[in-house]
Design a protein around this motif. Structure first.
Motif, PDB file in Angstrom:
ATOM      1  N   HIS A   5       0.828  -1.202   0.000  1.00 34.43           N
ATOM      2  CA  HIS A   5       0.000   0.000   0.000  1.00 34.43           C
ATOM      3  C   HIS A   5       0.867   1.258   0.000  1.00 34.43           C
ATOM      4  O   HIS A   5       0.656   2.164  -0.805  1.00 34.43           O
ATOM      5  CB  HIS A   5      -0.946  -0.010   1.203  1.00 34.43           C
ATOM      6  CG  HIS A   5      -1.763   1.229   1.322  1.00 34.43           C
ATOM      7  ND1 HIS A   5      -2.847   1.490   0.517  1.00 34.43           N
ATOM      8  CD2 HIS A   5      -1.631   2.300   2.150  1.00 34.43           C
ATOM      9  CE1 HIS A   5      -3.351   2.662   0.839  1.00 34.43           C
ATOM     10  NE2 HIS A   5      -2.647   3.170   1.832  1.00 34.43           N
ATOM     11  N   ASP A   6       1.836   1.306   0.921  1.00 35.93           N
ATOM     12  CA  ASP A   6       2.713   2.470   1.000  1.00 35.93           C
ATOM     13  C   ASP A   6       3.556   2.620  -0.273  1.00 35.93           C
ATOM     14  O   ASP A   6       3.761   3.737  -0.769  1.00 35.93           O
ATOM     15  CB  ASP A   6       3.631   2.380   2.222  1.00 35.93           C
ATOM     16  CG  ASP A   6       2.865   2.524   3.527  1.00 35.93           C
ATOM     17  OD1 ASP A   6       1.742   3.075   3.505  1.00 35.93           O
ATOM     18  OD2 ASP A   6       3.387   2.075   4.563  1.00 35.93           O
ATOM     19  N   LEU A   7       4.023   1.509  -0.799  1.00 38.22           N
ATOM     20  CA  LEU A   7       4.825   1.542  -2.020  1.00 38.22           C
ATOM     21  C   LEU A   7       3.980   2.044  -3.192  1.00 38.22           C
ATOM     22  O   LEU A   7       4.460   2.823  -4.019  1.00 38.22           O
ATOM     23  CB  LEU A   7       5.392   0.153  -2.309  1.00 38.22           C
ATOM     24  CG  LEU A   7       6.363   0.050  -3.482  1.00 38.22           C
ATOM     25  CD1 LEU A   7       7.567   0.980  -3.289  1.00 38.22           C
ATOM     26  CD2 LEU A   7       6.826  -1.394  -3.649  1.00 38.22           C
ATOM     27  N   ALA A   8       2.731   1.626  -3.253  1.00 37.85           N
ATOM     28  CA  ALA A   8       1.830   2.089  -4.314  1.00 37.85           C
ATOM     29  C   ALA A   8       1.609   3.595  -4.215  1.00 37.85           C
ATOM     30  O   ALA A   8       1.629   4.295  -5.232  1.00 37.85           O
ATOM     31  CB  ALA A   8       0.501   1.347  -4.250  1.00 37.85           C
ATOM     32  N   LEU A   9       1.425   4.096  -3.013  1.00 38.09           N
ATOM     33  CA  LEU A   9       1.230   5.539  -2.830  1.00 38.09           C
ATOM     34  C   LEU A   9       2.461   6.324  -3.276  1.00 38.09           C
ATOM     35  O   LEU A   9       2.355   7.343  -3.970  1.00 38.09           O
ATOM     36  CB  LEU A   9       0.899   5.858  -1.368  1.00 38.09           C
ATOM     37  CG  LEU A   9      -0.424   5.333  -0.833  1.00 38.09           C
ATOM     38  CD1 LEU A   9      -0.574   5.678   0.644  1.00 38.09           C
ATOM     39  CD2 LEU A   9      -1.593   5.874  -1.635  1.00 38.09           C
ATOM     40  N   ARG A  10       3.643   5.848  -2.874  1.00 35.99           N
ATOM     41  CA  ARG A  10       4.890   6.527  -3.268  1.00 35.99           C
ATOM     42  C   ARG A  10       5.096   6.458  -4.778  1.00 35.99           C
ATOM     43  O   ARG A  10       5.482   7.441  -5.414  1.00 35.99           O
ATOM     44  CB  ARG A  10       6.086   5.908  -2.545  1.00 35.99           C
ATOM     45  CG  ARG A  10       6.195   6.320  -1.091  1.00 35.99           C
ATOM     46  CD  ARG A  10       7.577   6.055  -0.500  1.00 35.99           C
ATOM     47  NE  ARG A  10       8.146   4.762  -0.813  1.00 35.99           N
ATOM     48  CZ  ARG A  10       8.069   3.678  -0.045  1.00 35.99           C
ATOM     49  NH1 ARG A  10       7.426   3.728   1.104  1.00 35.99           N
ATOM     50  NH2 ARG A  10       8.642   2.558  -0.409  1.00 35.99           N
ATOM     51  N   THR A  11       4.846   5.288  -5.360  1.00 36.32           N
ATOM     52  CA  THR A  11       5.035   5.102  -6.797  1.00 36.32           C
ATOM     53  C   THR A  11       4.060   5.971  -7.580  1.00 36.32           C
ATOM     54  O   THR A  11       4.436   6.612  -8.560  1.00 36.32           O
ATOM     55  CB  THR A  11       4.851   3.616  -7.176  1.00 36.32           C
ATOM     56  OG1 THR A  11       5.784   2.833  -6.420  1.00 36.32           O
ATOM     57  CG2 THR A  11       5.081   3.392  -8.656  1.00 36.32           C
ATOM     58  N   ALA A  12       2.817   6.008  -7.126  1.00 38.20           N
ATOM     59  CA  ALA A  12       1.807   6.836  -7.786  1.00 38.20           C
ATOM     60  C   ALA A  12       2.228   8.301  -7.769  1.00 38.20           C
ATOM     61  O   ALA A  12       2.155   8.985  -8.794  1.00 38.20           O
ATOM     62  CB  ALA A  12       0.454   6.655  -7.109  1.00 38.20           C
ATOM     63  N   GLY A  13       2.673   8.771  -6.622  1.00 38.25           N
ATOM     64  CA  GLY A  13       3.107  10.164  -6.507  1.00 38.25           C
ATOM     65  C   GLY A  13       4.310  10.466  -7.379  1.00 38.25           C
ATOM     66  O   GLY A  13       4.371  11.504  -8.034  1.00 38.25           O
ATOM     67  N   ALA A  14       5.251   9.543  -7.420  1.00 36.66           N
ATOM     68  CA  ALA A  14       6.476   9.764  -8.199  1.00 36.66           C
ATOM     69  C   ALA A  14       6.211   9.739  -9.701  1.00 36.66           C
ATOM     70  O   ALA A  14       6.861  10.459 -10.460  1.00 36.66           O
ATOM     71  CB  ALA A  14       7.518   8.702  -7.841  1.00 36.66           C
ATOM     72  N   LEU A  15       5.254   8.916 -10.147  1.00 40.24           N
ATOM     73  CA  LEU A  15       5.018   8.750 -11.585  1.00 40.24           C
ATOM     74  C   LEU A  15       3.804   9.514 -12.101  1.00 40.24           C
ATOM     75  O   LEU A  15       3.531   9.513 -13.303  1.00 40.24           O
ATOM     76  CB  LEU A  15       4.870   7.263 -11.926  1.00 40.24           C
ATOM     77  CG  LEU A  15       6.063   6.379 -11.566  1.00 40.24           C
ATOM     78  CD1 LEU A  15       5.794   4.945 -11.982  1.00 40.24           C
ATOM     79  CD2 LEU A  15       7.335   6.897 -12.219  1.00 40.24           C
ATOM     80  N   GLY A  16       3.051  10.141 -11.190  1.00 41.79           N
ATOM     81  CA  GLY A  16       1.886  10.897 -11.617  1.00 41.79           C
ATOM     82  C   GLY A  16       0.758  10.018 -12.129  1.00 41.79           C
ATOM     83  O   GLY A  16       0.077  10.371 -13.090  1.00 41.79           O
ATOM     84  N   ILE A  17       0.568   8.865 -11.498  1.00 43.26           N
ATOM     85  CA  ILE A  17      -0.514   7.951 -11.874  1.00 43.26           C
ATOM     86  C   ILE A  17      -1.400   7.743 -10.658  1.00 43.26           C
ATOM     87  O   ILE A  17      -1.060   8.164  -9.552  1.00 43.26           O
ATOM     88  CB  ILE A  17       0.036   6.603 -12.406  1.00 43.26           C
ATOM     89  CG1 ILE A  17       0.886   5.888 -11.353  1.00 43.26           C
ATOM     90  CG2 ILE A  17       0.844   6.823 -13.680  1.00 43.26           C
ATOM     91  CD1 ILE A  17       1.401   4.510 -11.769  1.00 43.26           C
ATOM     92  N   THR A  18      -2.526   7.089 -10.847  1.00 37.18           N
ATOM     93  CA  THR A  18      -3.421   6.856  -9.710  1.00 37.18           C
ATOM     94  C   THR A  18      -2.843   5.787  -8.787  1.00 37.18           C
ATOM     95  O   THR A  18      -2.026   4.959  -9.201  1.00 37.18           O
ATOM     96  CB  THR A  18      -4.817   6.404 -10.168  1.00 37.18           C
ATOM     97  OG1 THR A  18      -4.720   5.110 -10.780  1.00 37.18           O
ATOM     98  CG2 THR A  18      -5.450   7.400 -11.121  1.00 37.18           C
ATOM     99  N   ASP A  19      -3.301   5.816  -7.562  1.00 33.42           N
ATOM    100  CA  ASP A  19      -2.876   4.810  -6.590  1.00 33.42           C
ATOM    101  C   ASP A  19      -3.253   3.409  -7.070  1.00 33.42           C
ATOM    102  O   ASP A  19      -2.471   2.468  -6.941  1.00 33.42           O
ATOM    103  CB  ASP A  19      -3.528   5.072  -5.222  1.00 33.42           C
ATOM    104  CG  ASP A  19      -3.129   6.401  -4.612  1.00 33.42           C
ATOM    105  OD1 ASP A  19      -2.173   7.037  -5.105  1.00 33.42           O
ATOM    106  OD2 ASP A  19      -3.790   6.816  -3.641  1.00 33.42           O
TER     107      ASP A  19
END
Length: 130
Positions: A5-19
């Motif tokens: 979950h936390d990794l998805a949030l960080r990845t989404a923020g870094a790549l500009g995609i949805t969670d």
């Protein structure tokens, strides 16, 4: 260590995609690692190395255009449907305008044409002048 979950949030923020998109991509690459390496990655306890690899895999997929394949296919279908509908609309407009001209030339009152078509008087006049 981190959670999926936390990794998805960080990845989404870094790549500009949805969670949700980030989570789905991370799950796909986690499943691939597990299958290739014959091991299990606990989604509630992902090592820093695995987290880095997973994030890099999603980033590479985004750069190469592999991210969101289903969404790309849906967009292509929607764009094609829109183009067909636009063509159909243009054809229908031409048929309607020809019927308006035929009716007007046959003596149908402008008031009746406006009532039937829902057009404004100004638009009716434009069609008649065309």
């Amino acid at each position: 260590m981190t959670t999926m979950h936390d990794l998805a949030l960080r990845t989404a923020g870094a790549l500009g995609i949805t969670d949700d998109a980030a989570h789905a991509a991370l799950e796909t690459y986690r499943d691939q690692i597990e299958a290739l390496e014959g091991r299990t990655i606990d989604p509630d306890d992902i090592s820093d190395d695995d987290a880095g690899f997973l994030t890099d895999a999603v980033r590479a997929a985004q750069r190469s255009g592999d991210l969101g394949a289903r969404e790309t296919a849906a967009l292509e279908e929607a764009a094609a449907d829109f183009a067909r509908a636009s063509d159909d609309l243009e054809t229908a407009r031409q048929v309607r305008d020809a019927a308006i001209l035929t009716a007007a030339r046959a003596g149908v009152r402008p008031k009746d044409i406006i009532e039937i078509t829902g057009l404004s008087r100004a638009r009716l006049d434009q069609i008649r002048r065309a």
